[in-house]
Motif scaffolding. Structure first.
Motif, PDB file in Angstrom:
ATOM      1  N   PRO A 146      24.895  21.229  61.871  1.00 13.38           N
ATOM      2  CA  PRO A 146      25.376  19.922  61.396  1.00 13.38           C
ATOM      3  C   PRO A 146      25.499  19.819  59.880  1.00 13.38           C
ATOM      4  N   SER A 147      24.924  20.756  59.137  1.00  9.34           N
ATOM      5  CA  SER A 147      25.024  20.706  57.678  1.00  9.34           C
ATOM      6  C   SER A 147      26.358  21.239  57.169  1.00  9.34           C
ATOM      7  N   GLY A 156      26.738  15.962  62.697  1.00  6.50           N
ATOM      8  CA  GLY A 156      27.399  16.481  61.504  1.00  6.50           C
ATOM      9  C   GLY A 156      28.801  15.931  61.303  1.00  6.50           C
TER      10      GLY A 156
END
Length: 334
Positions: free
Chosen positions: A209-210, A234
């Motif tokens: 999700p980053s 994300g």
């Protein structure tokens, strides 16, 4: 965009996720290669030849093919006729009814009387199969055979009649039934997790999700993606849906979770494509049925006619410049 070649760090590198739809069992590495190659061909056609190697070699994005096809194959199919159980039959017949309604609408808009006659014949066969006493009076095998004959009739439509993927409607029925099986939210495993839960877990597994995520989903995969992206935390700069049945009334739209139907929170742009000859698409204009997310995003629908035999395949869509172009542009801007 920073292209990372070889074994460099993945920090900040975009993710590209392919999500397949209905069909037979798939081999992940083969499908990944075919989808990536088709997308690269579409990018070249859209004027992004500089990104071809980046797409085929996964330099432009960490690319993954989410393969859940094996989850549809059951060791125990007792009580089924040609792979269709009595419990699955009502949803399958509802799918066929919606398909023929939309195909008839498209034929009417095009002034195609020959196709209209074929569709009317198929609809008559489907209506006979959905009579309240059909299963009790004829037996499961007879109803499935009648439904299969209706699909065989539909396969006579221009653009479909020479399709080599399936030669008869009976072969296609178990594949079409996968939509209803996912939305039935049954078939638990030993841990009690339903088929739909296991499919979404397979799709979301390994995502970061980053890092930004581009999702390209096809057919039933658009339904899976809709529900999975509502769980994802994300950024999704671009979500593309191809040949989507998401707006299929009581069969799909009213069974989606969460409700009311709404663009997932993390999606920043949603492009929806359909082909007139795609047998699985009904109500193609998703924007009429979806509420905007907090970012104000709703689907933007466009036709992407591929003029190929059996258009309900992801690779036909991916090779279209209107589909691949936005993917290339998004990757270059990340």
């Amino acid at each position: 965009m920073r292209l990372i070649i070889g074994g460099g760090t993945l920090a900040g590198k975009p993710q590209l996720l392919f999500i397949h739809g209905i069909g037979s069992a798939r081999t992940s590495d083969v499908e990944l290669r075919e989808w990536s190659t088709s997308l690269a061909n579409g990018a070249r056609a859209a004027g992004h030849a500089d990104l071809v190697s980046g797409l085929t070699q996964s330099w432009a994005a960490e690319t993954r093919f989410a393969n859940y096809s094996d989850l549809f194959y059951r060791a125990d199919a007792q009580g089924a006729a040609d792979g269709i159980s009595e419990e699955e039959l009502p949803l399958l017949l509802a799918l066929l009814e919606e398909m023929t309604q939309e195909l008839g609408h498209q034929a009417e808009l095009a002034g195609d009387r020959r196709s209209g006659d074929i569709i009317d014949s198929a609809r008559a066969q489907i209506r006979a199969a959905v009579e309240p006493d059909a299963v009790q009076g004829q037996g499961l095998f007879a109803v499935v055979r009648r439904a299969g004959n209706a699909v065989t009739t539909l396969l006579q439509l221009p653009g479909l009649r020479q399709a080599s993927q399936w030669t008869s409607g009976v072969q296609l029925l178990p594949v079409l039934s996968q939509v209803g099986r996912y939305l039935a939210r049954k078939e638990p495993d030993d841990a009690g997790q339903g088929l739909d839960v296991r499919i979404r877990e397979r799709v979301l597994s390994g995502l970061d999700p980053s890092r930004p995520l581009i999702v390209i989903s096809h057919s039933l995969g658009t339904v899976v993606a809709y529900e999975a992206l509502h769980m994802y935390t994300g950024r999704v700069p671009l979500w593309i849906t191809l040949g989507s049945p998401l707006a299929m009334g009581a069969l799909v739209l009213q069974r989606l979770a969460p409700r009311p139907p709404q663009t997932p929170a993390g999606v920043e742009r949603w492009l929806n494509f359909w082909d007139r000859d795609d047998i699985v698409v009904a109500r193609p204009r998703l924007e009429r049925w979806m509420e905007a997310n907090a970012l104000g995003v709703v689907p933007v629908t466009a036709r992407a006619d591929t003029h190929g035999l059996w258009t309900h395949t992801a690779t036909k869509y991916l090779a279209h410049k209107d589909v691949a172009g936005p993917v290339a542009e998004t990757l270059k801007n990340l």
